[in-house]
Design a protein around this motif. Structure first.
Motif, short mmCIF file in Angstrom:
data_model
loop_
_atom_site.label_atom_id
_atom_site.label_comp_id
_atom_site.label_asym_id
_atom_site.label_seq_id
_atom_site.Cartn_x
_atom_site.Cartn_y
_atom_site.Cartn_z
N GLN A 69 -0.06 27.87 50.88
CA GLN A 69 1.01 28.75 50.13
C GLN A 69 1.18 30.00 51.11
O GLN A 69 0.43 30.34 51.92
CB GLN A 69 0.34 29.30 48.88
CG GLN A 69 -0.09 28.31 47.84
CD GLN A 69 1.26 27.73 47.29
OE1 GLN A 69 2.30 28.13 47.17
NE2 GLN A 69 0.95 26.25 47.66
N PRO A 70 2.59 30.59 51.21
CA PRO A 70 2.67 31.51 52.24
C PRO A 70 1.83 32.85 51.83
O PRO A 70 1.42 32.98 50.52
CB PRO A 70 4.05 31.98 51.96
CG PRO A 70 4.72 30.69 51.02
CD PRO A 70 3.67 30.02 50.42
N ALA A 71 1.38 33.46 52.78
CA ALA A 71 0.58 34.69 52.69
C ALA A 71 1.40 35.82 51.89
O ALA A 71 2.73 35.59 52.19
CB ALA A 71 -0.01 35.43 53.77
N PRO A 72 0.83 36.37 51.05
CA PRO A 72 1.90 37.86 50.76
C PRO A 72 2.39 38.43 51.67
O PRO A 72 1.83 38.62 52.76
CB PRO A 72 0.66 38.56 49.77
CG PRO A 72 -0.44 37.69 49.56
CD PRO A 72 -0.34 36.86 50.60
N LEU A 73 3.48 39.08 51.37
CA LEU A 73 4.19 39.98 52.46
C LEU A 73 3.40 41.26 52.62
O LEU A 73 2.87 41.84 51.67
CB LEU A 73 5.52 40.30 52.00
CG LEU A 73 6.38 39.07 51.75
CD1 LEU A 73 7.75 39.58 51.27
CD2 LEU A 73 6.80 38.41 53.09
N ALA A 74 3.43 41.60 53.84
CA ALA A 74 2.60 42.77 54.33
C ALA A 74 3.14 44.01 53.48
O ALA A 74 2.22 44.85 53.14
CB ALA A 74 2.62 42.98 55.73
N GLN A 81 0.03 42.59 44.35
CA GLN A 81 -0.50 41.29 44.84
C GLN A 81 -1.43 40.66 43.40
O GLN A 81 -1.03 39.68 43.00
CB GLN A 81 -1.15 41.05 46.19
CG GLN A 81 -0.29 41.34 47.46
CD GLN A 81 -1.11 41.41 48.57
OE1 GLN A 81 -2.13 40.75 48.55
NE2 GLN A 81 -0.68 42.31 49.52
N ARG A 82 -2.14 41.62 43.11
CA ARG A 82 -3.15 41.14 41.93
C ARG A 82 -2.23 41.13 40.73
O ARG A 82 -2.47 40.04 39.89
CB ARG A 82 -4.27 42.24 41.71
CG ARG A 82 -5.13 42.35 42.74
CD ARG A 82 -6.38 43.36 42.48
NE ARG A 82 -5.86 44.65 42.10
CZ ARG A 82 -5.71 45.46 43.11
NH1 ARG A 82 -6.05 45.14 44.30
NH2 ARG A 82 -5.62 47.04 42.84
N LEU A 83 -1.15 41.89 40.50
CA LEU A 83 -0.36 41.60 39.23
C LEU A 83 0.24 40.24 39.37
O LEU A 83 0.39 39.81 38.19
CB LEU A 83 0.48 42.78 39.15
CG LEU A 83 1.39 42.79 37.78
CD1 LEU A 83 0.43 42.83 36.62
CD2 LEU A 83 2.23 44.04 37.67
N ALA A 84 0.97 40.02 40.48
CA ALA A 84 1.76 38.63 40.85
C ALA A 84 0.73 37.52 40.60
O ALA A 84 1.07 36.62 39.77
CB ALA A 84 2.33 38.71 42.14
N HIS A 85 -0.42 37.71 40.78
CA HIS A 85 -1.47 36.64 40.76
C HIS A 85 -1.75 36.33 39.24
O HIS A 85 -1.64 35.44 38.89
CB HIS A 85 -2.67 36.68 41.67
CG HIS A 85 -3.62 35.80 41.69
ND1 HIS A 85 -3.33 34.66 42.33
CD2 HIS A 85 -4.66 35.56 40.93
CE1 HIS A 85 -4.44 33.89 42.14
NE2 HIS A 85 -5.33 34.50 41.39
N LEU A 91 1.41 32.75 33.06
CA LEU A 91 2.56 31.95 32.79
C LEU A 91 2.11 30.73 32.66
O LEU A 91 2.53 29.68 31.64
CB LEU A 91 3.56 32.02 33.88
CG LEU A 91 4.34 33.35 34.04
CD1 LEU A 91 5.28 33.31 35.18
CD2 LEU A 91 5.34 33.35 32.76
N TYR A 92 1.25 30.22 33.61
CA TYR A 92 0.49 28.67 33.44
C TYR A 92 -0.24 28.68 31.93
O TYR A 92 -0.39 27.93 31.47
CB TYR A 92 -0.17 28.48 34.52
CG TYR A 92 0.40 28.26 35.87
CD1 TYR A 92 1.22 27.14 35.68
CD2 TYR A 92 0.13 28.83 36.84
CE1 TYR A 92 1.86 26.58 37.22
CE2 TYR A 92 0.84 28.31 38.14
CZ TYR A 92 1.62 27.34 38.03
OH TYR A 92 2.35 27.00 39.43
N LEU A 93 -0.95 29.58 31.65
CA LEU A 93 -1.83 29.62 30.40
C LEU A 93 -0.91 29.39 29.24
O LEU A 93 -0.98 28.75 28.40
CB LEU A 93 -2.74 30.89 30.40
CG LEU A 93 -3.34 31.02 29.21
CD1 LEU A 93 -4.59 29.92 29.18
CD2 LEU A 93 -4.09 32.46 29.12
N HIS A 153 9.33 38.32 35.48
CA HIS A 153 9.07 37.75 36.68
C HIS A 153 10.32 37.81 37.55
O HIS A 153 10.37 38.06 38.57
CB HIS A 153 8.58 36.43 36.42
CG HIS A 153 8.48 35.58 37.69
ND1 HIS A 153 7.24 35.56 38.44
CD2 HIS A 153 8.99 34.43 37.84
CE1 HIS A 153 7.52 34.72 39.42
NE2 HIS A 153 8.44 33.99 39.11
N ALA A 154 11.50 37.50 36.77
CA ALA A 154 12.88 37.34 37.32
C ALA A 154 13.01 38.74 37.70
O ALA A 154 13.76 39.15 38.83
CB ALA A 154 13.92 36.92 36.42
#
Length: 173
Positions: A69-74, A81-85, A91-93, A153-154
């Motif tokens: 997967q692409p690395a998070p943007l700097a 990053q934690r919130l996005a993860h 969403l999957y749950l 998310h959008a």
């Protein structure tokens, strides 16, 4: 800029299309009367496409685990990053909550559910009393929660694109 693979981008946008479509059809089905010609047709298609989405999500997760997967943007802060993860896993749950509750609704009468008429998905068990009603309520709660989080998310993607002016959205296009 490192983009997501074409496979992951296709999975992402196909998932979005199916989620919005299933949500819209689900709302529409609730308004149908017993004698409406679509009363039997729409649930059949809703179930089949729901099973299709479940398979797509399993393939998507496998692809995610077995490909880089692409690395998070700097420019992304650690909390972003934690919130996005966390958001992605919630969403999957919710999707799996929808799949399980949908399966329990579809098979609550101990009859198999058809997958586009190609084969049947068996009713493996009746899990509990009033299964259709309880699973239906869980299905509805998961659907509204999912669509709400998809909207966030959008909005987050648009915030990154228009306000932060980073590559977050472009990596998925």
């Amino acid at each position: 800029m490192q983009k997501y693979s074409i496979t992951m981008r296709l999975f992402h946008w196909l998932t979005a299309l199916l989620v919005f479509g299933l949500f819209g059809v689900g709302l529409w089905m609730r308004s149908l009367g017993y004698y409406d010609p679509l009363y039997q047709v729409l649930p059949y298609w809703h179930k089949s496409v729901g099973f299709l989405l479940a398979g797509l999500i399993v393939l998507r997760l496998l692809s995610r685990w077995f490909s880089a997967q692409p690395a998070p943007l700097a420019s992304h802060k650690a909390w972003e990053q934690r919130l996005a993860h966390l958001m992605h896993w919630v969403l999957y749950l919710l999707l799996f909550g929808l799949f399980i509750s949908g399966y329990l609704v579809a098979t609550s009468d101990n009859r198999p559910a058809s997958f586009f008429g190609w084969f049947d998905i068996p009713a493996l068990f009746t899990a509990f009393e009033n299964q259709e009603d309880v699973a239906g309520l869980i299905h509805e709660i998961c659907a509204w929660s999912l669509i709400s989080l998809v909207a966030l998310h959008a909005l987050a993607a648009l915030k990154h694109h228009w306000f932060d002016r980073d590559q977050t959205l472009k990596r998925m296009l």
